[in-house]
Design a protein around this motif. Structure first.
Motif, PDB file in Angstrom:
ATOM      1  N   GLU A  41      71.304  50.102  73.359  1.00 41.59           N
ATOM      2  CA  GLU A  41      70.855  48.888  73.089  1.00 41.59           C
ATOM      3  C   GLU A  41      68.824  49.216  72.135  1.00 41.59           C
ATOM      4  O   GLU A  41      69.227  50.922  72.337  1.00 41.59           O
ATOM      5  CB  GLU A  41      70.039  48.570  74.365  1.00 41.59           C
ATOM      6  CG  GLU A  41      70.837  47.575  75.340  1.00 41.59           C
ATOM      7  CD  GLU A  41      70.667  46.272  74.253  1.00 41.59           C
ATOM      8  OE1 GLU A  41      69.815  45.560  73.471  1.00 41.59           O
ATOM      9  OE2 GLU A  41      71.630  45.008  74.409  1.00 41.59           O
ATOM     10  N   LEU A  42      68.603  49.047  71.283  1.00 44.41           N
ATOM     11  CA  LEU A  42      68.233  49.326  70.291  1.00 44.41           C
ATOM     12  C   LEU A  42      66.436  48.921  71.037  1.00 44.41           C
ATOM     13  O   LEU A  42      66.605  48.542  71.288  1.00 44.41           O
ATOM     14  CB  LEU A  42      67.737  49.177  68.851  1.00 44.41           C
ATOM     15  CG  LEU A  42      69.151  49.148  67.894  1.00 44.41           C
ATOM     16  CD1 LEU A  42      68.907  47.781  66.896  1.00 44.41           C
ATOM     17  CD2 LEU A  42      69.373  50.459  67.921  1.00 44.41           C
ATOM     18  N   THR A  43      65.719  50.082  71.028  1.00 50.95           N
ATOM     19  CA  THR A  43      64.526  49.470  71.781  1.00 50.95           C
ATOM     20  C   THR A  43      63.517  49.384  70.473  1.00 50.95           C
ATOM     21  O   THR A  43      64.047  48.998  69.137  1.00 50.95           O
ATOM     22  CB  THR A  43      63.098  51.635  71.770  1.00 50.95           C
ATOM     23  OG1 THR A  43      63.626  52.140  70.986  1.00 50.95           O
ATOM     24  CG2 THR A  43      64.693  52.028  72.992  1.00 50.95           C
ATOM     25  N   GLU A  44      62.304  48.478  70.906  1.00 50.32           N
ATOM     26  CA  GLU A  44      62.091  48.124  69.996  1.00 50.32           C
ATOM     27  C   GLU A  44      61.186  48.998  69.084  1.00 50.32           C
ATOM     28  O   GLU A  44      61.097  48.568  67.515  1.00 50.32           O
ATOM     29  CB  GLU A  44      60.160  47.724  70.452  1.00 50.32           C
ATOM     30  CG  GLU A  44      59.443  46.797  69.221  1.00 50.32           C
ATOM     31  CD  GLU A  44      60.074  45.497  69.536  1.00 50.32           C
ATOM     32  OE1 GLU A  44      59.627  44.742  68.013  1.00 50.32           O
ATOM     33  OE2 GLU A  44      60.794  44.984  69.930  1.00 50.32           O
ATOM     34  N   GLU A  45      60.251  50.008  68.680  1.00 48.38           N
ATOM     35  CA  GLU A  45      60.578  51.178  67.861  1.00 48.38           C
ATOM     36  C   GLU A  45      61.219  51.662  67.105  1.00 48.38           C
ATOM     37  O   GLU A  45      61.184  51.049  65.827  1.00 48.38           O
ATOM     38  CB  GLU A  45      60.072  52.546  68.668  1.00 48.38           C
ATOM     39  CG  GLU A  45      59.850  53.465  68.387  1.00 48.38           C
ATOM     40  CD  GLU A  45      59.246  54.671  67.854  1.00 48.38           C
ATOM     41  OE1 GLU A  45      58.931  55.877  67.968  1.00 48.38           O
ATOM     42  OE2 GLU A  45      58.431  54.357  69.711  1.00 48.38           O
ATOM     43  N   THR A  46      62.308  51.628  67.349  1.00 50.49           N
ATOM     44  CA  THR A  46      63.955  52.193  66.664  1.00 50.49           C
ATOM     45  C   THR A  46      64.158  51.336  65.684  1.00 50.49           C
ATOM     46  O   THR A  46      64.666  51.188  64.481  1.00 50.49           O
ATOM     47  CB  THR A  46      65.678  52.377  67.157  1.00 50.49           C
ATOM     48  OG1 THR A  46      64.649  53.581  68.760  1.00 50.49           O
ATOM     49  CG2 THR A  46      66.448  52.291  66.765  1.00 50.49           C
ATOM     50  N   ARG A  47      63.996  49.723  66.403  1.00 51.37           N
ATOM     51  CA  ARG A  47      64.309  48.394  65.357  1.00 51.37           C
ATOM     52  C   ARG A  47      63.576  48.416  64.624  1.00 51.37           C
ATOM     53  O   ARG A  47      63.801  48.030  63.251  1.00 51.37           O
ATOM     54  CB  ARG A  47      63.812  47.000  66.259  1.00 51.37           C
ATOM     55  CG  ARG A  47      64.991  47.246  67.148  1.00 51.37           C
ATOM     56  CD  ARG A  47      64.548  45.603  67.952  1.00 51.37           C
ATOM     57  NE  ARG A  47      65.574  45.199  69.304  1.00 51.37           N
ATOM     58  CZ  ARG A  47      66.650  44.869  69.745  1.00 51.37           C
ATOM     59  NH1 ARG A  47      66.287  43.745  69.181  1.00 51.37           N
ATOM     60  NH2 ARG A  47      66.750  44.842  71.016  1.00 51.37           N
ATOM     61  N   GLY A  61      72.761  47.513  66.490  1.00 47.66           N
ATOM     62  CA  GLY A  61      72.186  47.051  67.797  1.00 47.66           C
ATOM     63  C   GLY A  61      74.091  46.288  68.818  1.00 47.66           C
ATOM     64  O   GLY A  61      73.789  46.304  69.231  1.00 47.66           O
TER      65      GLY A  61
END
Length: 185
Positions: free
Chosen positions: A104-110, A30
């Motif tokens: 920006e990273l999504t929660e799922e991507t993180r 990110g």
């Protein structure tokens, strides 16, 4: 002979740690880091060349990478290499500088990235344990040849186990730091 085995174990375990550091540094978290481009190579006069040898890579803002080629004729090759890479980022090219905007990273991507970080950590631990096993086998072979005493063998095995434990702790710390970095953005 035992000193050589211990030295070899130390070198191999350190190499495992440095490989893990490089892998973790090149992972998308990110934030823009020049290390993200370390594994990318572009074709330059017929040879595959790392991007950091073709251009100046800077971070003008926290989520933007600026790539300024030293030779403007290489800009298309650099752009093509970035598109082919596993970064998943479309470069924007103004003719002089290529900009990469890190989304920006999504929660799922993180969570997926953290899963990959943990897998890299586990793979590194397996490699460290494999090195320990190889060294212990070499030490046992010395025992069969009766070149060394039982006490020396026991001490060498303990030393290798201590090295293994220390390197595994280091891997755990590295994974934990990277995990916090990914999840805290």
């Amino acid at each position: 002979m035992i000193k050589d085995i211990l030295k070899s174990a130390d070198e191999r375990m350190n190499k495992t740690i440095s490989v893990l550091k490089n892998e973790l540094a090149s992972m998308k978290a990110g934030r823009a880091t020049p290390a993200m481009l370390d594994r990318i190579e572009a074709e330059y006069y017929g040879a595959m060349t790392p991007l950091n040898q073709l251009a100046n890579i800077s971070v003008p803002e926290s989520r933007i990478l600026a790539i300024q080629p030293w030779d403007r004729s290489s800009i298309k090759a650099i752009e093509k290499a970035i598109l082919k890479s596993d970064l998943g980022i479309n470069p924007s090219n103004d003719g002089e500088v290529i900009r990469l905007i890190i989304p920006e990273l999504t929660e799922e991507t993180r969570k997926n990235i953290v899963k990959n970080v943990k897998k890299l950590g586990e793979d590194s631990k397996v490699a460290i344990r494999g090195i320990r096993r190889d060294c212990n086998e070499k030490i046992k072979a010395l025992k069969k040849e009766s070149e060394v005493s039982e006490d020396e063998i026991k001490k060498a095995e303990d030393d290798i186990q201590k090295k293994t434990d220390n390197f595994i702790k280091e891997i755990d710390k590295m994974v934990e730091v990277k995990e916090k970095e990914i999840m805290s953005i």
